[in-house]
Write a protein that holds these residues in place. Structure first.
Motif, short mmCIF file in Angstrom:
data_model
loop_
_atom_site.label_atom_id
_atom_site.label_comp_id
_atom_site.label_asym_id
_atom_site.label_seq_id
_atom_site.Cartn_x
_atom_site.Cartn_y
_atom_site.Cartn_z
N GLY A 1 31.46 -0.07 -52.09
CA GLY A 1 31.07 1.08 -51.30
C GLY A 1 29.59 1.36 -51.38
N VAL A 2 28.99 1.04 -52.53
CA VAL A 2 27.54 1.21 -52.71
C VAL A 2 26.78 0.11 -51.98
CG1 VAL A 2 25.70 1.30 -54.44
CG2 VAL A 2 27.92 2.35 -54.93
N ALA A 3 27.43 -1.04 -51.77
CA ALA A 3 26.76 -2.18 -51.13
C ALA A 3 26.34 -1.88 -49.70
CB ALA A 3 27.67 -3.40 -51.16
N VAL A 4 26.93 -0.86 -49.09
CA VAL A 4 26.49 -0.43 -47.76
C VAL A 4 25.00 -0.10 -47.79
CG1 VAL A 4 26.77 1.35 -46.00
CG2 VAL A 4 28.77 0.42 -47.16
N VAL A 5 24.53 0.41 -48.91
CA VAL A 5 23.11 0.74 -49.07
C VAL A 5 22.37 -0.40 -49.77
CG1 VAL A 5 21.47 2.36 -50.11
CG2 VAL A 5 23.66 3.19 -49.21
N SER A 6 22.92 -0.90 -50.87
CA SER A 6 22.19 -1.83 -51.72
C SER A 6 22.04 -3.23 -51.11
CB SER A 6 22.87 -1.94 -53.09
OG SER A 6 24.18 -2.48 -52.96
N ALA A 7 23.07 -3.72 -50.43
CA ALA A 7 23.01 -5.09 -49.92
C ALA A 7 21.89 -5.29 -48.89
CB ALA A 7 24.36 -5.49 -49.34
N PRO A 8 21.74 -4.41 -47.89
CA PRO A 8 20.62 -4.62 -46.96
C PRO A 8 19.25 -4.58 -47.63
CG PRO A 8 22.22 -3.10 -46.02
CD PRO A 8 22.62 -3.32 -47.44
N ILE A 9 19.10 -3.74 -48.65
CA ILE A 9 17.82 -3.69 -49.37
C ILE A 9 17.58 -5.02 -50.08
CG2 ILE A 9 16.51 -2.54 -51.19
CD1 ILE A 9 18.16 -0.01 -50.62
N TYR B 1 18.02 -1.71 -56.90
CA TYR B 1 18.69 -0.75 -57.78
C TYR B 1 18.06 0.64 -57.66
CZ TYR B 1 20.60 1.47 -61.92
OH TYR B 1 21.24 2.34 -62.75
N ASN B 2 16.74 0.70 -57.73
CA ASN B 2 16.07 2.00 -57.73
C ASN B 2 16.25 2.75 -56.42
OD1 ASN B 2 15.04 1.80 -60.37
ND2 ASN B 2 13.30 0.59 -59.67
N LEU B 3 16.06 2.07 -55.30
CA LEU B 3 16.21 2.75 -54.02
C LEU B 3 17.66 3.20 -53.81
CD1 LEU B 3 13.98 0.69 -51.55
CD2 LEU B 3 13.52 2.92 -52.58
N THR B 4 18.61 2.38 -54.23
CA THR B 4 20.02 2.76 -54.10
C THR B 4 20.34 3.97 -54.95
OG1 THR B 4 20.61 0.44 -53.68
CG2 THR B 4 22.40 1.95 -54.25
N LEU B 5 19.86 3.97 -56.19
CA LEU B 5 20.10 5.08 -57.09
C LEU B 5 19.51 6.39 -56.54
CD1 LEU B 5 20.96 6.21 -59.91
CD2 LEU B 5 18.65 5.64 -60.67
N LEU B 6 18.26 6.34 -56.14
CA LEU B 6 17.61 7.55 -55.63
C LEU B 6 18.28 8.02 -54.34
CD1 LEU B 6 13.84 6.72 -56.25
CD2 LEU B 6 15.43 7.95 -57.73
N LEU C 1 21.60 11.81 -51.36
CA LEU C 1 22.70 12.01 -50.42
C LEU C 1 23.74 12.98 -50.97
CD1 LEU C 1 23.91 11.19 -47.69
CD2 LEU C 1 25.09 9.30 -48.87
N ALA C 2 23.99 12.95 -52.27
CA ALA C 2 24.92 13.91 -52.88
C ALA C 2 24.43 15.33 -52.67
CB ALA C 2 25.09 13.61 -54.37
N ALA C 3 23.13 15.53 -52.80
CA ALA C 3 22.57 16.87 -52.58
C ALA C 3 22.72 17.29 -51.12
CB ALA C 3 21.09 16.88 -52.98
N TRP D 1 27.81 5.75 -62.13
CA TRP D 1 28.19 7.14 -62.37
C TRP D 1 27.71 8.03 -61.22
CZ3 TRP D 1 28.61 9.54 -67.78
CH2 TRP D 1 29.06 8.59 -68.72
N SER D 2 26.57 7.66 -60.65
CA SER D 2 25.88 8.54 -59.71
C SER D 2 26.45 8.52 -58.30
CB SER D 2 24.39 8.15 -59.64
OG SER D 2 23.77 8.24 -60.91
#
Length: 420
Positions: free
Chosen positions: A97-105, A116-121, A126-128, A167-168
């Motif tokens: 589910g995170v790969a939607v963001v991380s894989a293109p980067i 990793y950093n861009l996905t984490l931030l 996005l949670a906010a 976790w995030s």
């Protein structure tokens, strides 16, 4: 200005505010996004070593999943470690589910630190934003929604020291709950389809996160469905079932791998769990310190005094906060204090498929923080200064100022280690 465009003003302000807050809280990470990540090993001892190993594993997973999606999507679980053992990624997480963001980067940069950093931030930001959207839709108050977004996204178990992406990635929890209530109150095809899609994506973000979301839904779905039963609210149930379907192949693969490769005896599993348990008084102090006292107070006010129109959602969130805390205490806490009655965690281990593979009970306290953040939004809206005069407004503003000051001192990230 048209009403629709005018309503976008607070959302745009929140988007920019949260972006600035994420940059500030993560400083100096934004100056080294492509060459460093946060080092949890500075904690020292066994905990630091364990968290550092966890971070290294997540970095490897992001790269493996991105490469596999691009070159061999049918072999997603082939992670390349413990060769020649097959499907070794099933021993951990896919974070698909995170790969939607991380894989293109990763495809664009081939830089793992940047990925990793861009996905984490992004997931923290996005949670906010989703918290803001949900609470504003529920309460009509942009200021209360702004507070809720900060309280949820920047809580310690979501920020997670900037070193635990797995976790995030609870970014869509608030949106799932909003769509659940909207779908129950007015079950149109569009709303039910959106509920299915958003829930499915969040379930795929990780095994632990999926169980955390299930706890939240188990608490909220019955309340919301009963509250809106006259409107055909039962239709959200098939929508949630459809949402679970994409996770089924992954769940089966995890279960198969656990049965054949990672099987532990009950005594071994209990020993692992006890090594990660946190005493109730310590965990309660962590919740109050991490959420901050003003948020805990506002969450209690939100549970008790929030609008009648959303009573079911507030009740579900209150129950979720309590059950998340109980689950975080692990298997040795009895259901009835002073007895040997199996506790909630022990019952889930025996009755819920796959739950016996959970090795970190404390992660369920994330549910408590999510629920508290959203309830604090209800509380802030119910405790509107406009209703109670200038003295109350001064106290209210001081409370919020104290919250943000404590929040920023608790959540900041400062320790980096070199390129990966």
């Amino acid at each position: 200005m048209p009403d629709r465009l005018r309503s976008l003003g607070p959302l745009l302000g929140a988007v920019l505010f949260y972006a600035a807050a994420v940059i500030l809280l993560s400083w100096p990470l934004p100056t080294a996004l492509d060459r460093a990540v946060v080092d949890p090993g500075v904690r020292g001892g066994l905990a630091g070593a364990w968290l550092r190993a966890d971070l290294d594993l997540v970095l490897w997973i992001l790269a493996s999943v991105a490469r596999n999606l691009a070159t061999q999507p049918a072999q997603l679980f082939e992670a390349g470690f413990f060769h020649p053992a097959p499907d070794t990624l099933a021993g951990s997480e896919t974070l698909i589910g995170v790969a939607v963001v991380s894989a293109p980067i990763y495809w664009a940069s081939e830089n793992l630190a940047l990925t990793y950093n861009l996905t984490l931030l992004f997931v923290v930001w996005l949670a906010a934003v989703t918290s803001f959207v949900a609470v504003r839709a529920w309460t009509g108050s942009a200021s209360a929604a702004l507070l809720a977004g900060a309280a949820l996204a920047f809580s310690p178990y979501v920020v997670a020291d900037g070193s635990r992406l797995h976790w995030s990635a609870v970014s869509l929890f608030p949106l799932v709950l909003l769509l659940l209530e909207r779908g129950a109150a007015n079950p149109t095809r569009g709303r039910l389809a959106a509920l299915s899609a958003v829930t499915a994506l969040q379930l795929l973000a990780g095994v632990y996160i999926a169980f955390e979301l299930v706890v939240l839904l188990v608490c909220c779905v019955p309340m919301v469905v009963l509250a809106h039963r006259r409107h055909g609210s039962w239709r959200v149930l098939p929508a949630l079932f459809v949402a679970a379907l994409p996770s089924m192949p992954f769940a089966l693969q995890y279960d198969r791998y656990a049965e054949t490769t990672l099987a532990l005896t009950r005594a071994e599993a209990d020993a692992v769990l006890r090594a990660t348990e946190v005493p109730a008084d310590v965990l309660a102090a962590d919740v109050v310190h991490g959420a901050t006292a003003p948020i805990v107070v506002l969450a209690a006010l939100g549970l008790a005094l929030g609008s009648r129109a959303h009573r079911a959602t507030r009740a579900g969130l209150g129950l979720a906060a309590f059950l998340g805390f109980l689950l975080a205490l692990g298997p040795d806490v009895p259901l009835v204090p002073g007895t040997r009655t199996p506790g909630l965690y022990a019952l889930a281990t025996d009755l819920v498929p796959g739950f016996d593979q959970i090795r970190g009970p404390v992660r369920f306290v994330t549910v408590t923080f999510v629920a508290a953040g959203l309830l604090a939004g209800f509380g802030a809206a119910a405790y509107s200064p406009a209703k109670y005069g200038i003295l109350t407004e001064m106290l209210y503003n001081q409370a919020l100022g104290g919250f943000f000051a404590t929040l920023f001192s608790n959540a900041s990230i400062t320790d980096l280690w070199g390129s990966v």
